[in-house]
Scaffold this active site. Sequence first.
Site, PDB file in Angstrom:
ATOM      1  CB  SER A 162      -8.290  28.570 -40.909  1.00 10.19           C
ATOM      2  OG  SER A 162      -7.698  27.424 -40.327  1.00 10.19           O
ATOM      3  CE1 TYR A 175     -12.088  29.154 -36.801  1.00 10.40           C
ATOM      4  CE2 TYR A 175     -10.640  27.639 -37.977  1.00 10.40           C
ATOM      5  CZ  TYR A 175     -10.878  28.882 -37.410  1.00 10.40           C
ATOM      6  OH  TYR A 175      -9.903  29.846 -37.473  1.00 10.40           O
TER       7      TYR A 175
END
Length: 257
Positions: A162, A175
Amino acid sequence: MQQMISHDAMRAFEYTKDSLKDKIILVTGAGDGIGKAAALTYAGCGATVLLLGKTQSKLEAVYDEIERLGLPQAAILPMDLQTASFAQMQELARLIEKEFGHLDGVLHNAAILGALTPLEMYDPITFEQVMRVNSTAVFMLTQSLIPLLRAASSGSVIFTSSSVGSSPRAFWGAYALSKQSVEGMTVIFTQETQASTALRFNCINPGATRTNMRAHAFPGENPYTLKTPEEIMPAYVYLMSDAASGVKGQLIDCQPK
């Protein structure tokens, strides 16, 4: 030695119905979002897709769509990565070996978002769950499947990162840290295997894509301004194809700024 193509060329790769002909590819998180799009795309390119996920009904829906399109028959592998043990993953590898003999590729797509909150306030239980699904389970499943991937002519593993993995940002907590971890796995697995095997480990950052996870992270965003999962598939197919047999240790942004 195969010439490395540019990331622009990977993103523009023109795949066909035979790009992945006869390959066996496992996709985690195959029931929804990018995982679903990848499973359907891989099947459309001739691959036998092993659909791994925690929600049986979603996997069945993808399986039925593959059947409806007359593509190579898929297989459903229900597994909750948050609770699955290493022994269960090893048993999964033995099952794949028994049924298919080898494995050509793995797309690690499954992930959970967790909380968007300062680290000093982050719930430790949620933190552990996010790291388990997004990082620890990815490592354990990869380790379990490496013997099968070695049996393929050029086994390919794709990790999913990401933008907050490459450049961690405040409030993204577990995350972001989990995505930093899979980028590190890409580098370490590559360094440890590139001289002695044909295995290849690469990482994709899909970028801002129209998925349920993105909607939860950015509830005020207009989803129709984002690319669909199907629109970013060229790089996913390229890295699984024989055209990428010399590509190792790369982090590809599907939507570079």
